[in-house]
Write an enzyme that holds these catalytic residues in place. Structure first.
Site, short mmCIF file in Angstrom:
data_model
loop_
_atom_site.label_atom_id
_atom_site.label_comp_id
_atom_site.label_asym_id
_atom_site.label_seq_id
_atom_site.Cartn_x
_atom_site.Cartn_y
_atom_site.Cartn_z
N SER A 213 56.58 37.32 51.40
CA SER A 213 56.82 38.75 51.78
C SER A 213 56.23 39.18 52.92
O SER A 213 56.57 40.02 53.75
CB SER A 213 56.17 39.59 50.47
OG SER A 213 54.68 39.43 50.28
N GLY B 264 59.61 47.12 41.30
CA GLY B 264 59.35 48.43 40.55
C GLY B 264 60.85 48.85 39.76
O GLY B 264 60.89 49.13 38.61
N GLY C 71 60.95 49.63 44.34
CA GLY C 71 61.73 48.54 45.09
C GLY C 71 62.10 47.53 44.24
O GLY C 71 62.64 47.65 43.02
N ALA C 72 62.30 46.13 44.68
CA ALA C 72 62.76 44.98 43.67
C ALA C 72 61.93 44.95 42.64
O ALA C 72 62.58 44.82 41.50
CB ALA C 72 62.61 43.85 44.71
N LYS D 4 46.83 33.53 41.31
CA LYS D 4 48.02 33.91 42.50
C LYS D 4 47.71 33.90 43.91
O LYS D 4 48.15 33.53 44.87
CB LYS D 4 48.50 35.10 41.88
CG LYS D 4 49.76 35.50 42.80
CD LYS D 4 50.53 36.64 42.13
CE LYS D 4 51.82 36.94 42.84
NZ LYS D 4 52.48 37.99 42.51
#
Length: 322
Positions: A273, A12, A9-10, A204
């Site tokens: 997300s 990866g 995806g974005a 994080k």
């Protein structure tokens, strides 16, 4: 070096394109219009650092790829347990699994010296299903500091950040980590090998654990949550409780709550997300974030009242949108 990106995806696709630019043999595993676009035109990256295009091989069938040296997992953590059949064709004796996930990873207590060594976190690894799919001895941790999004099929918008910190569960600076880090650097990314990646995980998580569920519950952006005095106070309390849990399991995240809040506020009108998943009708990735931390609070005797309250409400939301 041969690398497969499972879940291109974005993030990866961005990593795969960078590694391809470094001369690595890269295979992207994706599906749908995004896969079709990458097959036709490669991965197109738009970035403040300059636009570029890479042409790695792309497929929806890992069996076409065969064994690789490293598998970069771009999947959401809640898809890990079901990834066993996708991962299996990619493995040889020394293949690593580089897990670019948010939250507490399934390998967290693997080779962590102390009273909790090899403890399994049920909310992260239910019944050992993730460990069965992704063997612990293959795991390399990865904390992603880059922000990307899919602008359109095959087109990745790089927003900010190029850092992908990686590390071994036992804290060693291994050859398998350094060779991957060198390839990432050759592709234009920062990839420090950290002797204690767990501290990065908690730094994080301090943001994700608060902003992700609150954004889903309120539909607010990160800046919106920070501007509101009430929710800002809740976030600060959740961060304090998260640091308490981290210290009880031997970690020591080196950042103040105010500095972490300021960093999140600079993200502006950004939807987390989790909120994006909610709006798209997808499962929300909360187990490895807040549910796991509450489980660790139970394990270590931490009170964590605000974490427990938000976790309960977010869990009800998850049930109602499932």
């Amino acid at each position: 070096m041969k690398v497969a990106v499972l879940g291109a995806g974005a993030i990866g696709a961005y990593v795969g394109a960078a590694l391809c630019r470094a001369g690595v043999e890269v295979h992207l595993v994706a599906r749908g219009p995004h896969l079709a676009a990458m097959r036709k035109s490669g991965v197109i990256v738009h970035s403040p650092r300059g636009d570029w295009v890479a042409h790695p091989h792309a497929t929806d069938d890992p069996a076409e790829i065969g064994p690789v040296d490293h598998v970069f997992l771009g999947l959401k953590a809640n898809a890990y347990a079901a990834a066993r059949d996708m991962v299996a064709p990619l493995l040889h004796e020394k293949t690593t699994l580089i897990a670019a996930q948010n939250g507490i990873p399934w390998w967290y207590f693997h080779k962590l010296k102390g009273q909790y060594e090899d403890h399994r976190i049920e909310s992260v690894d239910p019944g050992g299903a993730v460990t069965a799919a992704l063997p612990l001895e293959r795991a390399i941790g990865c904390v992603v500091y880059a922000a990307t999004e899919i602008e359109s099929p095959g087109v990745v918008q790089h927003l900010e950040g190029t850092r992908f910190s990686i590390g071994e569960p036992d804290g060693s600076i291994s050859t398998r980590c350094t060779e991957f880090a060198d390839a990432m650097a050759a592709g234009g990314l920062k990839c420090p090998v950290e002797p204690d990646l767990r501290n990065d995980i908690w730094v994080k998580l301090m943001g994700n654990i608060a902003f992700n569920p609150i954004s889903a519950l309120t539909r607010a952006t990160m800046a919106g949550i920070c501007r509101h005095p009430g929710t800002r106070g809740i976030v600060a309390q959740m961060m304090e409780e998260t640091v308490d849990v981290a210290r009880r399991v031997g970690a020591n995240p080196q950042i103040s709550v105010e500095r972490r809040l300021a960093g999140a506020e600079r993200a502006g009108e950004h939807k987390t997300s989790t909120l994006q998943d909610l709006e798209r009708g997808r499962p929300m990735e909360l187990d490895v974030l807040i549910t796991a931390c509450v489980e660790l609070a139970d394990l270590t005797g931490a009170e964590a009242p605000t974490l427990r309250t938000i976790a309960a409400v977010a869990d009800l939301l998850s049930e109602n949108v499932a």
